[in-house]
Design an enzyme around this catalytic site. Structure first.
Site, short mmCIF file in Angstrom:
data_model
loop_
_atom_site.label_atom_id
_atom_site.label_comp_id
_atom_site.label_asym_id
_atom_site.label_seq_id
_atom_site.Cartn_x
_atom_site.Cartn_y
_atom_site.Cartn_z
N GLU A 465 0.86 -1.11 0.32
CA GLU A 465 -0.04 0.09 0.03
C GLU A 465 1.00 1.03 0.10
O GLU A 465 1.24 1.84 -1.27
CB GLU A 465 -1.07 0.06 1.23
CG GLU A 465 -2.09 0.99 1.02
CD GLU A 465 -3.21 0.84 2.05
OE1 GLU A 465 -3.87 1.62 2.33
OE2 GLU A 465 -3.16 -0.15 2.83
N GLU A 740 -1.99 0.34 13.49
CA GLU A 740 -3.24 0.58 12.93
C GLU A 740 -4.40 0.36 13.52
O GLU A 740 -5.25 1.00 13.61
CB GLU A 740 -3.21 -0.14 11.54
CG GLU A 740 -4.41 -0.03 10.70
CD GLU A 740 -4.19 -0.53 9.16
OE1 GLU A 740 -4.93 -0.10 8.17
OE2 GLU A 740 -3.61 -1.45 9.07
#
Length: 886
Positions: A465, A740
């Site tokens: 990502e 996260e």
């Protein structure tokens, strides 16, 4: 110390080379031991020098200017010329009539300044299948050289060499921008690398963001399938003549040792394929192919806007582990971003093969599930001659652990070093306190920023990502500006956001953006994400007083708010489009990543906030009509919000923590109902046993809103919570960066879903701003941005008995250090010259001195207080019958 100036900078940099700015700005700091030192006037002199550094004639004298400005002071002389050096000096007077000596000379150089000044053309390899083409050209210098400047860029990444030596420590050049519209070029002084006689220009190209894997689909060649190079070498001889060399006809192309490079997947290097001496004079390139001259325009080239990515520090191996599966694993003790430099001795053709990961699983085995498709693999083939040392060229990894898949001989930890890479920003913040877990949290926040501020502010640096998510940047910008000087870093990124803004005013969810076919993103970019277009420029303006940035970004800010207005019901309720909502909030429904707070409530709240910020920006810029218009729009959005989401008696329609937080902090609640909404939020936290349930948008606002409504005790209760979910839960689980997910590693040791489980994701690290402001006590003053005038006002509870916070601002260092011993409070503050600070003493009416405004100096205060006034942490609610342990 007598009055003097120091730390001269031009456009935030010390002696910058290659500025394309027509009116660069000057910065200086003031040194004086006189308390309350404040600048009365300044005088700047600018000289036109030659590129060898010899001082030239006076070009501009500002004469004495009555002003206390010592940052962002614009050049006001004749038009600057391309490829020229200018030096400058400054003299100031203070309000007591003292005059400083002239400062030492500082300098800057202009770059090419206009795209029409490119006299060379782009070149590429004729064979697109070559992963990392090598390009070279020999040339001859016949005369004595006075100076040499090299301007270089690429489509893809480049490593540029002159006579076999790299021209700079910069890495991942030319950086990641909105490639379809703009590509940076870099400027280098290469005079010391050139010799009279034979010389060679050479470059390796890598896929990088341009041609490598990028985006969720893992596609390659997102921006193009051809790597290209452009460079322009300006030689100025001692006899006054000049010569321009660079890319175009006469260059040759071949292959080198880099056989494969990819930001996600790693790098393969075969030293047996390296053409010895290919980047130096005398190499026989007769078997190489002529490079292809392309028709790529030079109009997309722009001078580098931020600091470069560089090797910042090195970490040794902390421990060599053997996993239950028999793997040999190096533990560097810190989740970081960079690469491993290693040495090895072995036979010709033997390999070193390294795999990288952030964590080990609950049994101690190497864990790569959360990397998704990203391989993060380095492979090196030995040439078999003596000890060989290698580090990657065109890839970086996010890791703490490295698995040795292949290595000749025994593994000696001394042969491995972790090299930390990120944009070379000055660390400006410093914080510590008596609570070791909070100190580790601050450490984790800083390292999350280091890992994700590699040229662009990415969400995560390890999996497939690594994108510039606007929402993550928006919530973290304030914290980022405490930790490091991010002015240029965000200026570059905001220029890409500006370029990426669509004609209707919306902005993409990731910046730099990519062809939309690769990114399945909502058109609206999502509330809280698209609002980065408004909030980040304002955050940078507040931190650095950069009015020019605000002016440049104002059309983007206004365009975005007008876009929302065009989509909102009656121009007021933003209840259409797709949104990310309170992303990853713990109150999300099963199977959803989106929190329970309704999208339209979140979107309308952010719409109101962005309209308010835009009104403030308009006022700063003297756009009074706009200021009135958007202030009135904010008022009407508030009224619509209240009609839609609040009952007549002040109950909010959504019972989530985030709904309460946004209603309060964005000033959407009528005064008569604020206490009820506050009590409802506190009740929610109490019922959750002082655990948060917020996500990416709610969490950064949680402690600030509690402080705002006078419940600092509750804010500290959340900060110091050690059970899941909390910031310190991650710390106690061994985190060295921010996760996260609140439960990236669950209490039982199992992992959250591999779909999305980064262990280096800075969004929740936005608590850092509150730590500096409230626990450290260093607070901005909105009316006086850049810390020209600021507030010092620390807060604490019994559980924290001391704290030290410092911030190196553009004016100098602010420091706030306090300790609490029994009922005795001691506080030392440092205020830099040319600034003033409002001191707000803790626990007024309990022996504290009266609040006051002070000028520069170092001050110490000590006083006894009534201990009963020091807040106690709120207690946990009683256990319910079914919650009692047996």
């Amino acid at each position: 110390m007598k009055l003097q100036t120091s730390d001269l900078k031009c456009e935030y940099r010390t002696n910058p080379l290659g500025l394309d700015c027509e009116k660069p700005r000057f910065f200086w700091k003031i040194q004086s031991e006189t308390p309350g030192c404040y600048q009365q006037s300044y005088r700047i002199r600018v000289y036109s020098d030659d590129l060898s550094g010899s001082s030239g004639e006076l070009l501009w004298d500002s004469e004495e200017v009555e002003s206390d400005d010592s940052i962002h002071v614009p050049y006001g002389g004749p038009a600057l010329t391309p490829r020229s050096r200018y030096s400058w000096e400054v003299q100031i007077k203070d309000r007591d009539g003292n005059t400083s000596p002239w400062s030492g000379r500082s300098w800057w150089e202009t770059g090419l300044m206009e795209t029409g000044n490119w006299e060379t053309r782009w070149i590429s390899s004729p064979d697109k299948s070559i992963d990392s083409p090598c390009l070279r050209k020999d040339f001859h210098i016949r005369k004595e050289l006075a100076s040499a400047r090299l301007y270089v860029s690429s489509r893809g990444l480049y490593r540029m060499m002159v006579n076999g030596e790299q021209v700079s420590e910069d890495l991942f050049t030319p950086g990641w921008t909105e490639y379809r519209s703009r590509i940076q070029y870099q400027s280098y002084d290469v005079g010391a690398l050139l010799v009279k006689g034979e010389n060679t220009l050479a470059s390796m190209l890598g896929n990088g963001w341009f041609r490598g894997s990028l985006g969720f689909a893992g596609n390659g060649a997102v921006y193009g399938d051809t790597l290209e190079l452009i460079c322009q070498l300006h030689l100025r001889y001692s006899d006054g003549t000049e010569e321009v060399l660079g890319t175009g006809d006469g260059w040759t192309c071949g292959e080198g040792g880099v056989r494969y490079s990819d930001l996600y997947h790693g790098e393969i290097y075969d030293s047996l394929m390296e053409a010895e001496g290919w980047s130096r004079p005398g190499f026989d390139d007769s078997s190489w192919s002529p490079a292809v001259v392309t028709d790529t325009p030079c109009t997309i080239l722009t001078a580098q806007e931020s600091e470069g990515v560089r090797r910042i520090e090195e970490l040794p191996v902390l421990e060599v582990l053997t996993s239950p599966q028999g793997e040999t694993i190096l533990d560097f003790g810190q989740n970081l971003v960079g690469w491993v430099r290693f040495s090895a001795t072995g036979n010709r053709g033997e390999k070193v093969r390294l795999s990288h990961a952030e964590i080990l699983d609950s049994e101690g085995n190497f864990y790569t599930g959360n990397l998704r498709s990203a391989r993060q693999l380095i492979e090196y083939t030995l040439g078999g001659e003596d000890t060989e040392i290698y580090e990657p060229c065109f890839s970086f990894q996010g890791f703490r652990y490295v698995r040795i898949d292949e290595y000749p001989g025994s593994v000696d930890p001394e042969n491995f070093k972790a090299v930390v890479l990120h944009t070379d920003m000055e660390e400006t913040g410093e914080f510590s306190c008596s609570h070791p877990l909070v100190n580790q949290l601050q450490h984790n926040i800083l390292w999350g920023q280091k890992g994700n501020f590699l040229d662009v502010p990415t969400d995560c640096p390890q999996r497939d990502e690594r994108l510039g998510w606007t929402g993550d940047a928006q919530v973290f910008a304030g914290t980022a500006c405490y930790n490091m000087n991010t002015a240029l870093f965000f200026t570059k990124w905001l220029n890409d956001l500006k370029t990426s803004q669509r004609p209707n005013g919306s902005v993409p969810a990731v910046v730099p953006t990519m062809p939309e076919t690769d990114m399945m993103m909502p058109e609206d970019s999502g509330a809280g994400w698209g609002d980065a277009a408004v909030i980040v420029p304002w955050s940078i303006y507040q931190a650095y007083g950069d009015r020019r940035l605000l002016e440049d970004q104002y059309p983007v800010m206004k365009g975005y708010v007008d876009y929302i207005r065009s989509r909102a019901e009656d121009g007021l309720l933003w209840n259409s489009g797709e949104h990310f909502g309170d992303w990853l909030a713990l109150d999300a429904k099963p199977g959803s990543y989106k929190g329970a707070t309704p999208d339209d409530l979140v979107a309308t709240a952010y719409y109101a906030h962005s309209a308010a910020v835009l009104s403030k920006a308009a006022s700063v810029l003297g756009k009074s009509d706009d200021a009135s218009e958007y202030s009135e729009l904010n008022s009407r959005i508030k009224k619509a919000f209240q009609d839609e989401y609040l009952t007549p008696r002040g109950r909010i329609s959504s019972e989530t923590q985030t709904a309460h937080i946004m209603a309060l902090i964005f000033d959407l609640v009528p005064g008569e109902h604020r206490s009820r909404i506050t009590e409802s939020l506190i009740s929610n936290l109490y019922e959750n046993k002082w655990h948060l349930s917020t996500g990416f948008l709610g969490t950064p606002l949680l402690c600030p809103v509690l402080s705002m409504v006078g419940r600092e005790d509750a804010a500290f209760r959340l900060l110091l919570q050690e059970e899941y979910p909390s910031w310190l839960y991650q710390v106690k689980k061994g985190a060295t960066t921010i996760w996260e997910h609140w439960d990236g590693i669950k209490p039982d040791g199992s992992m959250w879903s591999d779909d999305m489980n980064s262990f280096n994701h800075y969004a929740y690290g936005a608590i850092g701003e509150w730590i500096y402001r409230n626990l450290g006590g260093i607070r901005q003053n909105e009316e006086n941005p850049g810390y020209k005038h600021f507030t010092l006002n620390p807060s604490t509870v019994r559980e924290i008995t001391s704290a030290s916070a410092a911030l190196n601002t553009l004016y100098g260092e602010i420091r706030s250090e306090w300790s609490l011993e029994g009922d005795n409070f001691s506080w030392t503050v440092v205020i830099p010259p040319n600034t003033t600070a409002d001191l707000v003493f803790p626990w007024p009416g309990s022996g504290a001195p009266e609040n006051r405004t002070l000028g520069s100096g170092s001050y110490r205060f000590s006083y006894s207080i009534d201990g009963s006034m020091i807040p106690e942490l709120p207690s946990n609610p009683p256990l319910k019958p079914w919650e009692h342990e047996d």
